[in-house]
Design a protein around this motif. Structure first.
Motif, PDB file in Angstrom:
ATOM      1  N   ALA A 334       0.726  -1.168   0.091  1.00 54.93           N
ATOM      2  CA  ALA A 334      -0.223   0.136   0.000  1.00 54.93           C
ATOM      3  C   ALA A 334       0.840   1.347   0.067  1.00 54.93           C
ATOM      4  O   ALA A 334       0.734   2.216  -0.949  1.00 54.93           O
ATOM      5  N   GLU A 335       1.961   1.178   0.953  1.00 57.88           N
ATOM      6  CA  GLU A 335       2.740   2.426   0.754  1.00 57.88           C
ATOM      7  C   GLU A 335       3.543   2.629  -0.521  1.00 57.88           C
ATOM      8  O   GLU A 335       3.889   3.684  -1.034  1.00 57.88           O
ATOM      9  N   GLN A 336       3.800   1.310  -0.904  1.00 57.89           N
ATOM     10  CA  GLN A 336       4.653   1.509  -2.374  1.00 57.89           C
ATOM     11  C   GLN A 336       3.637   2.230  -3.301  1.00 57.89           C
ATOM     12  O   GLN A 336       4.166   2.902  -4.171  1.00 57.89           O
ATOM     13  N   LYS A 337       2.437   1.667  -3.310  1.00 59.58           N
ATOM     14  CA  LYS A 337       1.454   2.267  -4.289  1.00 59.58           C
ATOM     15  C   LYS A 337       1.176   3.782  -4.282  1.00 59.58           C
ATOM     16  O   LYS A 337       1.072   4.544  -5.111  1.00 59.58           O
ATOM     17  N   LEU A 338       1.189   4.210  -2.623  1.00 62.07           N
ATOM     18  CA  LEU A 338       0.990   5.607  -2.344  1.00 62.07           C
ATOM     19  C   LEU A 338       2.156   6.481  -2.696  1.00 62.07           C
ATOM     20  O   LEU A 338       2.006   7.362  -3.356  1.00 62.07           O
ATOM     21  N   SER A 339       3.295   5.630  -2.867  1.00 64.53           N
ATOM     22  CA  SER A 339       4.548   6.632  -3.453  1.00 64.53           C
ATOM     23  C   SER A 339       4.501   6.721  -4.853  1.00 64.53           C
ATOM     24  O   SER A 339       4.984   7.674  -5.492  1.00 64.53           O
ATOM     25  N   GLN A 340       3.977   5.689  -5.306  1.00 64.48           N
ATOM     26  CA  GLN A 340       3.943   5.459  -6.980  1.00 64.48           C
ATOM     27  C   GLN A 340       2.892   6.660  -7.348  1.00 64.48           C
ATOM     28  O   GLN A 340       3.171   7.485  -8.597  1.00 64.48           O
ATOM     29  N   LEU A 341       2.033   6.867  -6.806  1.00 63.02           N
ATOM     30  CA  LEU A 341       1.089   7.955  -7.099  1.00 63.02           C
ATOM     31  C   LEU A 341       1.673   9.360  -7.012  1.00 63.02           C
ATOM     32  O   LEU A 341       1.431  10.037  -7.921  1.00 63.02           O
ATOM     33  N   LEU A 342       2.636   9.667  -5.994  1.00 63.06           N
ATOM     34  CA  LEU A 342       3.097  10.938  -5.809  1.00 63.06           C
ATOM     35  C   LEU A 342       4.403  11.141  -6.883  1.00 63.06           C
ATOM     36  O   LEU A 342       4.625  11.907  -7.728  1.00 63.06           O
ATOM     37  N   VAL A 343       5.022   9.823  -7.263  1.00 69.53           N
ATOM     38  CA  VAL A 343       6.199   9.917  -8.263  1.00 69.53           C
ATOM     39  C   VAL A 343       5.250  10.241  -9.579  1.00 69.53           C
ATOM     40  O   VAL A 343       5.899  10.898 -10.245  1.00 69.53           O
ATOM     41  N   ASP A 344       4.150   9.474  -9.821  1.00 73.01           N
ATOM     42  CA  ASP A 344       3.555   9.680 -11.163  1.00 73.01           C
ATOM     43  C   ASP A 344       3.028  11.150 -11.149  1.00 73.01           C
ATOM     44  O   ASP A 344       2.921  11.687 -12.434  1.00 73.01           O
ATOM     45  N   GLY A 345       2.513  11.703 -10.196  1.00 73.58           N
ATOM     46  CA  GLY A 345       2.200  13.332 -10.154  1.00 73.58           C
ATOM     47  C   GLY A 345       3.355  14.009 -10.427  1.00 73.58           C
ATOM     48  O   GLY A 345       3.164  14.878 -11.195  1.00 73.58           O
ATOM     49  N   ASP A 346       4.493  13.888 -10.040  1.00 75.93           N
ATOM     50  CA  ASP A 346       5.784  14.684 -10.296  1.00 75.93           C
ATOM     51  C   ASP A 346       6.102  14.401 -11.571  1.00 75.93           C
ATOM     52  O   ASP A 346       6.265  15.574 -12.266  1.00 75.93           O
TER      53      ASP A 346
END
Length: 625
Positions: A334-346
């Protein structure tokens, strides 16, 4: 490698139909030895999470870690996708129908759960298709309705099995199927197979020569029905142009190897405790890796370095898988996917796609409150900055349009304005790009200024050439000198040297002309004309003195003509000197100015002498009479 010695080509089409969102999701992965194709159909109505995408990515991630065609491994992958859906079902229950196809480029297996269908075609005919987990399919299996009616029966969407089912997942695993050259595998969601009949699929297959043509034709057939409402639809086609040829197995060698393995197992059976000890040590090492990676990931997340947090959370999750720690694996996933969302946003911000960036940040913001390492205020700050980023990107785009139109001055102004805004808002990626654009605009303006100066210098040089033809050497020198200064300013040294020669030539011509006219530069003494002028003044002075000394001697008529005759050459020389002085250059003007008073005196003396001569002649004539 199997992939290099086989030929599989894939294409797909996936659209939202009459709806805003497309809740279908297809992805595949081809490795050197195996390939995995996964298609899912989201069955829930959650507006924030996409169940189909979640299960497809989970299955492919697990396949990437350890590619396998075994039933145990594939079913475990589906169970993890099931657990992930249940874990994320906080607002609504997440549900999805899924089909997974795995091949070693020679054989294939598939796992299905729900009503995503697989069609296997061979030699232009249907070899087999997968069965749905629906009430309509159950009725067909019981013989209550024809099998062909399952595509149109009213209970076709009444699913008995699906991912996200609170009663657990019960998927169908099909045994290995031998592939042959020319086989076609079609994966389709209900939005496609409900409205495209099997006969129409066979017709499209007959016309299509590749997977792209097949999927496009199926889409055309679907849309040609012109239904009032078109559901999400997806069709993925895999063309098996060439299968990998395996070496025939030698049964005797296989039996021999099995016997040797059994004998070795009996021999080393006493050392099984060593193996168990090693397994325990490996598990302890994996546990240590999991803790260290999770701690590092949390630190990166608190610092806002989400790219590094993503990598560390992935390492922690993999370690949790190794020690079979499902709870931590779920949390780190879950934390990995949350990090992925932020990386995708950037990443979307760098691409100036601020709509997608906002969507990613919003999803992350809603989930960040459940995981303490993530700072909700930092995510909200990212969302608030998007308007400023969009304005900066708009100025940059306007500047690009000006630049492309050749308006480099206004383009530079817009770039500087955007760069200032990027610095104030911390838009670093745009700032780097704007610095390059500012440099390019300045270079263009500098080049234009240099061209204008070259044109100006060229005009002056051409003017100098015209004056040289008109024998205006002084004007030519001025023009050449002006052009030379401009060329020196823009570092055109070859032109500077060429004009230096032109100036020298003009000065040489000017000097020759001055010598031809009897002029020398000032400061070198009196000219010949000036010397003659001086002699004439002396003669005129002597003549005046002689006349003044004998005013009453009218009888000396012979002396008077002699005096008059003596003054005539002096008068001519004075006129010649005056003429030469008037046509001389600036170097002779000072000599002319220095002798002007003396010349005036000589002219007066000449006039007096002429009057005296006239008076004497009158008197002589009277006496003669």
């Amino acid at each position: 490698m199997r992939k290099d010695n086989s030929d599989f080509s894939t294409a797909f089409v996936s659209e939202a139909g009459s709806y805003i969102d497309n809740r279908d999701y297809f992805a595949f992965m081809e490795t050197d030895d195996m390939a995995c194709y996964v298609l899912a159909d989201g069955l829930d109505s959650d507006q924030e999470l996409r169940s189909a995408e979640m299960v497809v990515k989970t299955v492919l991630e697990n396949f990437m870690e350890k590619p396998s065609m075994s039933k145990r491994r594939l079913m475990r992958d589906l169970r993890e996708a099931q657990e992930w859906l249940q874990f994320e079902s906080r607002r609504v229950r997440l549900k999805a129908s899924l089909l997974m196809v795995v091949t070693n480029y020679n054989k294939m297996v598939y796992v299905s759960c729900g009503n995503v269908r697989l069609y296997h075609f061979r030699n232009g005919r249907l070899n087999f298709r997968s069965k749905d987990h629906s009430l309509a399919q159950s009725l067909a299996d019981d013989g209550r309705i024809p099998d062909e009616a399952t595509s149109t029966h009213e209970e076709r969407g009444n699913l008995l099995e699906y991912l996200g089912n609170p009663n657990g997942v019960h998927a169908h695993y099909a045994k290995k199927t031998q592939l042959a050259d020319g086989d076609v595998i079609l994966l389709a969601t209900s939005g496609m197979w409900e409205d495209v009949e099997l006969a129409e699929m066979l017709g499209a297959l007959e016309e299509a020569k590749d997977p792209v043509m097949l999927t496009d034709t199926l889409e055309e057939v679907l849309l040609s029905k012109q239904h009032r409402t078109v559901n999400n639809y997806t069709a993925a086609a895999i063309y098996v142009n060439k299968v990998f040829q395996e070496k025939p197995k030698n049964r005797r060698k296989l039996i021999k190897r099995i016997l040797i393995a059994l004998l070795a197992f009996v021999i080393v059976g006493g050392g099984a405790w060593i193996t168990l000890a090693r397994m325990a040590a490996n598990k302890a090492a994996a546990l240590e890796t999991m803790v260290e990676s999770a701690q590092a990931a949390d630190d990166y997340a608190r610092a806002g370095d989400y790219a590094k947090a993503l990598k560390s959370y992935s390492e922690a999750k993999n370690a949790a898988v190794k020690i079979n720690d499902k709870i931590h694996k779920r949390m780190y996933t879950a934390e990995q996917k949350l990090s992925q969302l932020l990386v995708d946003g950037d990443g979307y911000v760098e691409k100036a796609d601020f709509t997608k960036a906002e969507a990613s940040y919003e999803k992350a913001r809603k989930s960040a409150g459940l995981y303490p390492p993530f700072n909700v205020k930092d995510i909200e700050h990212k969302i608030d900055q998007l308007d400023s980023y969009a304005e900066t990107a708009s100025w940059m785009k306007d500047g690009d349009m000006k630049f492309q139109g050749g308006d480099y001055t206004n383009a530079l102004k817009l770039y500087k304005k955007a760069n200032k805004a990027a610095m104030e808002s911390g838009y670093t990626s745009a700032q780097k790009e704007l610095e390059k654009k500012i440099t390019e605009a300045n270079d263009k303006l500098t080049a234009i200024q240099q061209q204008l100066k070259e044109i100006q210098a060229g005009k002056l040089q051409a003017k100098g050439d015209r004056m040289m033809k008109d024998l205006d050497y002084e004007g030519a020198i001025d023009a050449y000198s002006g052009a030379q200064e401009i060329y020196q300013e823009i570092d055109k040294l070859e032109s500077v040297l060429a004009l230096e020669r032109s100036i020298a030539k003009a000065e040489e011509k000017q000097s020759a002309e001055q010598q031809k006219n009897g002029q020398l530069p000032a400061g070198l003494g009196l000219s010949d004309g000036a010397l003659n002028d001086t002699d004439a003044r002396d003669a005129a002075s002597n003549a005046s003195a002689s006349v003044a000394a004998t005013p009453a001697a009218e009888s000396q008529t012979k002396a008077t003509p002699t005096a008059s005759a003596g003054t005539t050459p002096a008068k001519k020389e004075v006129s010649s000197a005056a003429k030469n002085s008037g046509t001389g250059d600036g170097n002779a003007s000072s000599a002319k100015a220095g002798t002007s008073k003396e010349q005036g005196t000589a002219d007066s003396a000449s006039k007096a002498e002429g009057a005296s001569d006239s008076e004497n002649q009158d008197r002589a004539a009277a006496n003669g009479s």
